[in-house]
Design a protein around this motif. Structure first.
Motif, PDB file in Angstrom:
ATOM      1  N   MET B   1       0.552  -1.207   0.112  1.00  0.00           N
ATOM      2  CA  MET B   1       0.065   0.253  -0.115  1.00  0.00           C
ATOM      3  C   MET B   1       0.633   1.420   0.096  1.00  0.00           C
ATOM      4  N   ARG B   3       1.217   5.843   0.439  1.00  0.00           N
ATOM      5  CA  ARG B   3       1.121   6.663   1.662  1.00  0.00           C
ATOM      6  C   ARG B   3       0.785   7.922   0.976  1.00  0.00           C
ATOM      7  N   GLN B  24      -7.597   0.896  -0.031  1.00  0.00           N
ATOM      8  CA  GLN B  24      -7.185   1.161   1.356  1.00  0.00           C
ATOM      9  C   GLN B  24      -6.467   2.551   2.007  1.00  0.00           C
ATOM     10  N   SER B  25      -5.027   2.353   0.180  1.00  0.00           N
ATOM     11  CA  SER B  25      -4.666   3.946   0.076  1.00  0.00           C
ATOM     12  C   SER B  25      -5.716   5.054   1.208  1.00  0.00           C
ATOM     13  N   LEU B  27      -8.560   5.763   2.303  1.00  0.00           N
ATOM     14  CA  LEU B  27      -9.332   5.372   3.652  1.00  0.00           C
ATOM     15  C   LEU B  27      -8.010   5.868   4.875  1.00  0.00           C
ATOM     16  N   THR B  28      -6.732   5.513   4.366  1.00  0.00           N
ATOM     17  CA  THR B  28      -5.819   6.553   4.774  1.00  0.00           C
ATOM     18  C   THR B  28      -5.402   7.170   4.954  1.00  0.00           C
ATOM     19  N   LEU B  29      -5.931   7.869   3.869  1.00  0.00           N
ATOM     20  CA  LEU B  29      -5.020   9.033   3.314  1.00  0.00           C
ATOM     21  C   LEU B  29      -6.574   9.837   4.216  1.00  0.00           C
ATOM     22  N   GLN B  30      -7.428   9.120   4.166  1.00  0.00           N
ATOM     23  CA  GLN B  30      -8.831  10.010   4.729  1.00  0.00           C
ATOM     24  C   GLN B  30      -8.309  10.471   6.510  1.00  0.00           C
ATOM     25  N   GLU B  31      -7.642   9.099   7.296  1.00  0.00           N
ATOM     26  CA  GLU B  31      -7.386   9.403   8.204  1.00  0.00           C
ATOM     27  C   GLU B  31      -6.140  10.594   8.321  1.00  0.00           C
ATOM     28  N   ASP B  32      -5.437  10.380   8.038  1.00  0.00           N
ATOM     29  CA  ASP B  32      -3.782  11.062   7.973  1.00  0.00           C
ATOM     30  C   ASP B  32      -4.600  12.673   7.375  1.00  0.00           C
TER      31      ASP B  32
END
Lengths: 277, 121, 133
Positions: B1, B3, B24-25, B27-32
Motif C-alpha cells: 500500500m 501513502r 485501502q490507501s 481510507l488511510t489518506l482520509q485518516e492521515d
C-alpha cells in the motif's frame, strides 16, 4: 505445376507480351481508361507473369488507381471494370490465336484477374470509407469553435442542428478549453440552434454540471422560445442553471461574476441589442 | 500500500494524488488528513487531482467525506485539477460531490481559500 | 481478435490492476479519452462490487468488433450470494455494501451494453460492452 498446364501458362504469357500494342488499345477502348495508365499496369503484370508471379507491384499500382478513382468520384463499377475489361481484351487475342493451350492459359489468367478485380473493389471501398470518416471529422472540427471572449471567459457559439455526437464533441472541447486557458466562465450560445431533442438537452445540462465539478461556471444563452418549450414539455430539469437571453447578456453576466466593472454598461448593451435585430 | 504525502504551505495543507489509489490507501489518506489538519492547525486543504485518471464512487465519497470532516475541524477543502473526462464520467455516474468546493487548478484553489478566509474576517 | 484475458479479483490491489488493464486495452482499440475514462470507472465499480459482495471473483477482458467498430467487453463473475431483487439492486442509491449505491446503476450509464445474470445462491455475472464512437 504439370507440364500441359505449364505450357498453357507459357502460351498465354507469350500472347500477353507479343500482342501488347493491340491489347492495350482494346483494353483502353473497353475500360475507358487512358492508355498510359494501362501501360504501367501491363508492364507490372508482364513482369509478374514472366517471373515468379509475385503480384505485389501490380497490387500497388491497382491500389493507387482505386484510391485515386475513389477520390475523383468514379463509381465502384467503373473502377472494377478497368481490371475486368482486361479479360475481354485478352480473350479476343486468344481467339485469334485459336490454340487449345492459349484457351487453357486464359482460364488461369482469368482467375488471376478476378482476384485483382476484387482487390480493386476492396481498396476502393476502404478509400471511400476513409474519405467519409475524414469529412465527418473535418465537419465536426469546423463546427465546434471555442472562442475567448475575455480573460477568463470562453464561449461556444453553436450553429445548426445538434445531434448527440456533435454535442458531446463540442462539450468535451469546451471543458478542455476551460482547463487549457484557466477560464472560470463559459458561455454556451445556442442562438443558431433551431431545435434540440431530449438527448441534446441532457448533454447541455451535463456539461454545465461537469464544468461546475471542475470549478467553472457555465451560462447558456440564446434559447429560442421553441427550445424553451421543448425543454419544459420534456420535463427536463434545468434547475439552477443560469440562462440569458443573448450572448451579450451572458457576457455581461460573466464579466460581473469575474469582478470586471463595466463603465457605461447600459449604453453598450443597448448598442449590442440593436445589432441583434 | 502506498501513502500519499501531505505537504504544508503556511496554514494550508496540499495533497497531490499522483498514484492509482486502491481503496485501502484512500481510507488511510482520509485518516492521515484529518489528523494532520488538527496537529498542524491547518485552515485550508487543497486536494490536487490533476494526475488522477478516474474518480469512481469510492474516491468521490472520499472527497465528500474529507470536505465535510475538515469543515468540522474549521478548515475549508478545495478539490483542484479535475480532468474534463473525469468530470463528464462523474456526472454520468450520478455523483455530484455535494459540499465539495472545486477550482480549475492549484493557483485558483489557493486564491479561493484566501477569499474564503478574508470573507470570514 | 485476441481471446479474452482473465484476471482475478481477490484484493484491493487487484481492483487497481483491473483498472490499469482496462485502460490499456481501451486505449489500444482507440476509444476516445472520455469513453476510456467511462469504461475504466465502470470496471472499477464492478470489480469493487465483486470484492465487497462476493469476497472475490474474476473478470474477463475481451476485444470485440461489429465488423466496423471495435469495442471492449468485460465479464465480471463471482460465486457469491447472488442478487435476489435485480430491479432493486439497479436503483440509484440502493446499497447493501455501505457504499453510495451507485455501483450497478451508475456503471450501467457508463457503458453501451449492460447485462446482469444472477439468482440467490448462484453467484452473479455482469457483462458490459463499450463501443468505439
Amino acid at each position: 505445376m504439370t507440364v500441359p498446364a505449364d505450357a498453357a501458362r507459357r502460351r498465354i504469357v507469350e500472347i500477353f507480351i507479343s500482342e501488347e500494342g493491340p491489347l492495350l488499345r482494346r483494353w483502353s477502348q473497353i475500360s475507358g481508361a487512358p492508355i498510359d495508365e494501362l501501360r504501367d499496369l501491363h508492364q507490372a503484370l508482364r513482369t509478374a507473369l514472366a517471373g515468379d508471379a509475385d503480384l505485389a507491384d501490380v497490387r500497388g499500382l491497382l491500389g493507387e488507381l482505386s484510391r485515386a478513382r475513389a477520390r475523383q468520384g468514379y463509381t465502384p463499377s467503373d473502377t472494377a471494370r478497368v481490371v475486368f475489361s482486361l479479360k475481354e481484351a485478352v480473350y479476343e487475342q486468344v481467339e485469334a490465336d485459336g490454340q487449345g493451350d492459349a484457351l487453357r492459359g486464359f482460364a488461369w489468367l482469368s482467375r488471376l484477374i478476378d482476384d485483382l478485380g476484387l482487390f480493386t473493389f476492396e481498396t476502393y471501398s476502404a478509400a471511400r470509407e476513409k474519405i467519409i470518416i475524414d469529412q465527418a471529422e473535418q465537419l465536426l472540427e469546423l463546427s465546434t469553435p471555442v472562442v475567448k471572449l475575455w480573460e477568463g471567459i470562453v464561449a461556444v457559439p453553436l450553429v445548426g442542428t445538434l445531434d448527440s455526437a456533435r454535442t458531446q464533441v463540442v462539450m468535451e472541447k469546451l471543458l478542455q478549453t476551460l482547463v487549457d486557458t484557466g477560464s472560470e466562465h463559459a458561455v454556451i450560445d445556442i442562438t443558431g440552434v433551431p431545435a434540440v431533442d431530449t438527448e441534446v438537452a441532457q448533454h447541455l445540462l451535463k456539461t454545465v454540471v461537469a464544468a461546475r465539478l471542475m470549478g467553472a461556471e457555465c451560462v447558456i444563452s440564446g434559447i429560442r422560445p421553441q427550445i424553451a418549450h421543448t425543454i419544459v414539455t420534456l420535463g427536463i430539469e434545468f434547475g439552477d442553471i443560469v440562462t440569458k437571453a443573448s450572448l451579450a447578456d451572458a457576457l455581461a453576466y460573466a464579466l460581473s461574476r469575474s469582478g470586471v466593472q463595466l463603465k457605461g454598461a447600459a449604453t453598450t448593451r443597448v448598442a449590442v441589442r440593436a445589432e441583434r435585430d | 500500500m502506498e501513502r500519499v504525502p501531505i505537504l504544508k504551505l503556511g496554514d494550508i495543507l496540499i495533497v497531490s494524488i499522483q498514484i492509482d489509489l486502491d481503496d485501502q490507501s484512500v481510507l488511510t489518506l482520509q485518516e492521515d488528513l484529518a489528523d494532520t489538519v488538527v496537529s498542524r492547525g491547518a485552515r485550508g486543504v487543497i486536494i490536487d487531482i490533476t494526475a488522477v485518471e478516474i474518480v469512481d464512487s469510492f474516491i468521490g465519497r472520499m472527497l465528500s467525506t474529507i470536505a465535510a470532516m475538515t469543515r468540522m475541524l474549521d478548515a475549508e477543502t478545495v478539490v483542484v485539477g479535475m480532468r474534463p473526462a473525469v468530470a463528464i464520467t462523474l456526472v454520468e455516474l450520478g455523483l455530484s460531490l455535494g459540499g465539495v468546493r472545486t477550482a480549475l487548478n492549484l493557483e485558483k484553489g489557493v486564491v479561493m481559500l484566501e477569499h474564503a478566509r478574508s470573507a470570514e474576517g | 481478435m485476441s481471446g479474452p484475458q482473465e484476471m482475478p479479483i481477490a484484493t484491493n490491489g487487484d481492483v487497481v490492476l483491473v483498472r490499469q488493464k482496462v485502460r490499456s486495452v481501451a486505449a489500444e482499440i482507440g476509444l476516445s479519452l472520455v469513453d476510456q475514462t467511462k469504461i475504466v470507472t465502470a470496471a472499477s465499480e464492478l470489480a469493487r462490487n465483486v470484492l465487497v459482495h462476493a469476497g472475490g471473483g474474476r473478470v474477463e477482458v475481451e476485444k470485440v468488433s461489429t465488423g466496423l467498430r471495435p469495442g471492449l467487453r468485460l465479464v465480471f463473475s463471482d460465486e457469491g450470494p447472488g442478487i435476489s431483487d435485480i430491479a432493486q439492486a439497479m436503483t440509484d442509491g440502493f446499497t447493501t455494501g455501505g457504499g453510495l449505491g451507485l455501483g450497478l446503476s451508475g456503471s450501467r450509464r457508463l457503458v453501451d451494453e449492460f447485462d446482469l445474470v444472477s439468482a440467490p445462491g448462484e453467484g452473479t455475472r455482469i457483462t458490459v460492452t463499450k463501443w468505439s464512437r
